[in-house]
Write a protein that holds these residues in place. Structure first.
Motif, PDB file in Angstrom:
ATOM      1  N   HIS A   4       0.825  -1.195   0.000  1.00  0.00           N
ATOM      2  CA  HIS A   4       0.000   0.000   0.000  1.00  0.00           C
ATOM      3  C   HIS A   4       0.869   1.259   0.000  1.00  0.00           C
ATOM      4  CE1 HIS A   4       1.313  -0.570   4.058  1.00  0.00           C
ATOM      5  NE2 HIS A   4       1.008   0.691   4.314  1.00  0.00           N
ATOM      6  N   ALA A   5       2.167   1.133   0.269  1.00  0.00           N
ATOM      7  CA  ALA A   5       2.970   2.306   0.575  1.00  0.00           C
ATOM      8  C   ALA A   5       4.200   2.537  -0.305  1.00  0.00           C
ATOM      9  CB  ALA A   5       3.426   2.228   2.037  1.00  0.00           C
ATOM     10  N   HIS A   6       4.620   1.569  -1.054  1.00  0.00           N
ATOM     11  CA  HIS A   6       5.849   1.700  -1.835  1.00  0.00           C
ATOM     12  C   HIS A   6       5.654   1.100  -3.219  1.00  0.00           C
ATOM     13  CE1 HIS A   6       8.488   3.025   1.450  1.00  0.00           C
ATOM     14  NE2 HIS A   6       7.793   2.209   2.219  1.00  0.00           N
ATOM     15  N   ARG A  55       5.044  -6.994   3.869  1.00  0.00           N
ATOM     16  CA  ARG A  55       3.939  -7.874   4.223  1.00  0.00           C
ATOM     17  C   ARG A  55       4.043  -8.212   5.701  1.00  0.00           C
ATOM     18  NH1 ARG A  55       1.059  -9.636  -0.135  1.00  0.00           N
ATOM     19  NH2 ARG A  55      -0.476  -9.828   1.492  1.00  0.00           N
ATOM     20  N   PHE A  56       3.059  -7.746   6.462  1.00  0.00           N
ATOM     21  CA  PHE A  56       3.033  -7.953   7.907  1.00  0.00           C
ATOM     22  C   PHE A  56       1.578  -7.977   8.360  1.00  0.00           C
ATOM     23  CE2 PHE A  56       3.137  -3.511   7.023  1.00  0.00           C
ATOM     24  CZ  PHE A  56       2.518  -2.833   8.059  1.00  0.00           C
ATOM     25  N   ARG A  57       1.338  -8.312   9.618  1.00  0.00           N
ATOM     26  CA  ARG A  57      -0.033  -8.477  10.113  1.00  0.00           C
ATOM     27  C   ARG A  57      -0.867  -7.208  10.054  1.00  0.00           C
ATOM     28  NH1 ARG A  57       1.059 -10.810  15.890  1.00  0.00           N
ATOM     29  NH2 ARG A  57       2.648  -9.228  15.635  1.00  0.00           N
ATOM     30  N   LEU A  66      -6.570  -1.042   5.992  1.00  0.00           N
ATOM     31  CA  LEU A  66      -5.734  -1.745   5.015  1.00  0.00           C
ATOM     32  C   LEU A  66      -5.577  -3.233   5.308  1.00  0.00           C
ATOM     33  CD1 LEU A  66      -2.906   0.927   4.862  1.00  0.00           C
ATOM     34  CD2 LEU A  66      -4.640   0.512   3.112  1.00  0.00           C
ATOM     35  N   ARG A  67      -5.897  -3.635   6.539  1.00  0.00           N
ATOM     36  CA  ARG A  67      -5.597  -4.992   6.998  1.00  0.00           C
ATOM     37  C   ARG A  67      -6.213  -6.076   6.122  1.00  0.00           C
ATOM     38  NH1 ARG A  67      -7.383  -4.474  11.899  1.00  0.00           N
ATOM     39  NH2 ARG A  67      -5.498  -3.328  12.449  1.00  0.00           N
ATOM     40  N   ALA A  68      -7.453  -5.931   5.729  1.00  0.00           N
ATOM     41  CA  ALA A  68      -8.110  -6.985   4.938  1.00  0.00           C
ATOM     42  C   ALA A  68      -7.405  -7.204   3.606  1.00  0.00           C
ATOM     43  CB  ALA A  68      -9.576  -6.635   4.716  1.00  0.00           C
ATOM     44  N   ALA A  69      -6.941  -6.142   2.978  1.00  0.00           N
ATOM     45  CA  ALA A  69      -6.301  -6.260   1.674  1.00  0.00           C
ATOM     46  C   ALA A  69      -4.812  -6.600   1.766  1.00  0.00           C
ATOM     47  CB  ALA A  69      -6.476  -4.960   0.889  1.00  0.00           C
ATOM     48  N   TRP A  70      -4.117  -6.083   2.786  1.00  0.00           N
ATOM     49  CA  TRP A  70      -2.663  -6.183   2.816  1.00  0.00           C
ATOM     50  C   TRP A  70      -2.086  -6.939   4.007  1.00  0.00           C
ATOM     51  CZ3 TRP A  70      -0.325  -5.360  -1.493  1.00  0.00           C
ATOM     52  CH2 TRP A  70      -0.873  -4.476  -2.421  1.00  0.00           C
ATOM     53  N   GLY A  71      -2.885  -7.245   5.020  1.00  0.00           N
ATOM     54  CA  GLY A  71      -2.365  -7.972   6.178  1.00  0.00           C
ATOM     55  C   GLY A  71      -1.858  -9.341   5.763  1.00  0.00           C
ATOM     56  N   TYR A  72      -0.788  -9.807   6.418  1.00  0.00           N
ATOM     57  CA  TYR A  72      -0.177 -11.088   6.035  1.00  0.00           C
ATOM     58  C   TYR A  72       0.189 -11.880   7.277  1.00  0.00           C
ATOM     59  CZ  TYR A  72       2.963 -14.477   3.933  1.00  0.00           C
ATOM     60  OH  TYR A  72       3.553 -15.645   3.522  1.00  0.00           O
ATOM     61  N   HIS A  73      -0.101 -13.165   7.231  1.00  0.00           N
ATOM     62  CA  HIS A  73       0.295 -14.095   8.290  1.00  0.00           C
ATOM     63  C   HIS A  73       1.253 -15.109   7.690  1.00  0.00           C
ATOM     64  CE1 HIS A  73      -2.466 -12.561  11.304  1.00  0.00           C
ATOM     65  NE2 HIS A  73      -3.295 -12.362  10.304  1.00  0.00           N
ATOM     66  N   THR A  74       2.407 -15.252   8.303  1.00  0.00           N
ATOM     67  CA  THR A  74       3.446 -16.141   7.796  1.00  0.00           C
ATOM     68  C   THR A  74       3.033 -17.597   8.002  1.00  0.00           C
ATOM     69  OG1 THR A  74       5.022 -14.456   8.499  1.00  0.00           O
ATOM     70  CG2 THR A  74       5.913 -16.597   7.852  1.00  0.00           C
ATOM     71  N   HIS A  96      15.197  -2.483   2.814  1.00  0.00           N
ATOM     72  CA  HIS A  96      14.309  -1.449   3.324  1.00  0.00           C
ATOM     73  C   HIS A  96      13.246  -2.001   4.277  1.00  0.00           C
ATOM     74  CE1 HIS A  96      12.662   2.522   3.534  1.00  0.00           C
ATOM     75  NE2 HIS A  96      11.537   2.209   2.942  1.00  0.00           N
ATOM     76  N   THR A  97      12.042  -2.267   3.811  1.00  0.00           N
ATOM     77  CA  THR A  97      10.929  -2.663   4.670  1.00  0.00           C
ATOM     78  C   THR A  97      10.969  -4.128   5.093  1.00  0.00           C
ATOM     79  OG1 THR A  97       9.600  -3.058   2.706  1.00  0.00           O
ATOM     80  CG2 THR A  97       9.371  -0.904   3.763  1.00  0.00           C
ATOM     81  N   GLY A  98      11.972  -4.861   4.668  1.00  0.00           N
ATOM     82  CA  GLY A  98      12.067  -6.274   5.028  1.00  0.00           C
ATOM     83  C   GLY A  98      12.066  -6.515   6.522  1.00  0.00           C
ATOM     84  N   CYS A  99      12.546  -5.547   7.297  1.00  0.00           N
ATOM     85  CA  CYS A  99      12.585  -5.713   8.758  1.00  0.00           C
ATOM     86  C   CYS A  99      11.212  -5.541   9.390  1.00  0.00           C
ATOM     87  CB  CYS A  99      13.587  -4.753   9.378  1.00  0.00           C
ATOM     88  SG  CYS A  99      13.241  -3.023   9.010  1.00  0.00           S
ATOM     89  N   ILE A 100      10.233  -5.057   8.644  1.00  0.00           N
ATOM     90  CA  ILE A 100       8.855  -4.976   9.130  1.00  0.00           C
ATOM     91  C   ILE A 100       8.094  -6.251   8.766  1.00  0.00           C
ATOM     92  CG2 ILE A 100       6.671  -3.702   8.985  1.00  0.00           C
ATOM     93  CD1 ILE A 100       8.300  -1.201   8.346  1.00  0.00           C
ATOM     94  N   CYS A 101       8.517  -6.888   7.692  1.00  0.00           N
ATOM     95  CA  CYS A 101       7.818  -8.073   7.185  1.00  0.00           C
ATOM     96  C   CYS A 101       7.768  -9.208   8.208  1.00  0.00           C
ATOM     97  CB  CYS A 101       8.521  -8.599   5.937  1.00  0.00           C
ATOM     98  SG  CYS A 101       8.305  -7.564   4.491  1.00  0.00           S
ATOM     99  N   PHE A 102       6.764 -10.051   8.042  1.00  0.00           N
ATOM    100  CA  PHE A 102       6.648 -11.318   8.778  1.00  0.00           C
ATOM    101  C   PHE A 102       6.730 -11.095  10.289  1.00  0.00           C
ATOM    102  CE2 PHE A 102       9.379 -12.181   4.901  1.00  0.00           C
ATOM    103  CZ  PHE A 102       8.296 -12.287   4.045  1.00  0.00           C
ATOM    104  N   ASP A 103       6.004 -10.099  10.779  1.00  0.00           N
ATOM    105  CA  ASP A 103       6.083  -9.714  12.188  1.00  0.00           C
ATOM    106  C   ASP A 103       5.465 -10.735  13.135  1.00  0.00           C
ATOM    107  OD1 ASP A 103       3.511  -9.032  11.276  1.00  0.00           O
ATOM    108  OD2 ASP A 103       3.362  -7.305  12.603  1.00  0.00           O
TER     109      ASP A 103
END
Length: 181
Positions: A4-6, A55-57, A66-74, A96-103
């Motif tokens: 949604h952001a990049h 991609r994160f929760r 945004l959660r319904a469209a972009w939220g992600y569960h590993t 870049h945003t990889g450290c936010i991913c898979f939270d």
């Protein structure tokens, strides 16, 4: 992939070009679930897993819309994929945003050595995008300028070797891992 952001389509192609220039064969895969499957089903493991996505929760209230469209569960397959990758001597590049991913996956944060904090008492953040000066800490290359954001107040998971800094924040790090994470 996707966000949604990049503009990850553009940055993925730019990163892929740099990696190809350095001798890597590159598959750009947008959906993380497809990445885990590819890592498990490919006859020869990849040499490098490069994560360039967001991609994160999205559990923080500011992402409610945004959660319904972009939220992600590993999924559980991610562990098996990472096991295979690391056991084969594969490397990981988190862009870049990889450290936010898979939270929701502590192992990912442990692998990177840091993670984004959603805790209101110690919330990670970044200033507005702007010109930045990246300075190597070791003799690994030259300083350079970019237009970007610097992630700040990340939770440090384990000591790593800092390769470059910007405004006193580590922006490039290195750590050797095994599949025992």
């Amino acid at each position: 992939g996707g966000s949604h952001a990049h503009d990850f389509a553009a940055t993925a192609q730019a990163l892929a070009s740099v990696l190809r220039d350095h001798g890597f064969a590159v598959d750009v895969i947008d959906d993380p679930d497809d990445v885990w499957r590819a890592m498990l089903n490919r006859p020869e493991p990849y040499d490098l897993l490069a994560v360039n996505g967001l991609r994160f929760r999205m559990s923080h209230p500011r992402y409610d819309s945004l959660r319904a469209a972009w939220g992600y569960h590993t999924p559980p397959e991610a562990d098996a994929a990472l096991d295979r990758h690391l056991a084969a001597g594969g490397s990981v590049l988190s862009s870049h945003t990889g450290c936010i991913c898979f939270d929701d996956w502590d192992r990912w944060s442990a692998l990177l050595g840091r993670k984004w904090s959603w805790d209101e008492q110690q919330l990670s953040w970044h200033p507005e995008r702007g010109p930045l000066h990246i300075a190597p800490v070791l003799s690994i290359g030259s300083a350079f300028d970019v237009v970007d954001e610097v992630y700040t107040d990340m939770i440090e998971m384990l000591p790593v070797e800092v390769l470059a800094r910007c405004n006193e924040q580590p922006v490039a790090r290195s750590e050797e891992h095994t599949s025992e994470l």
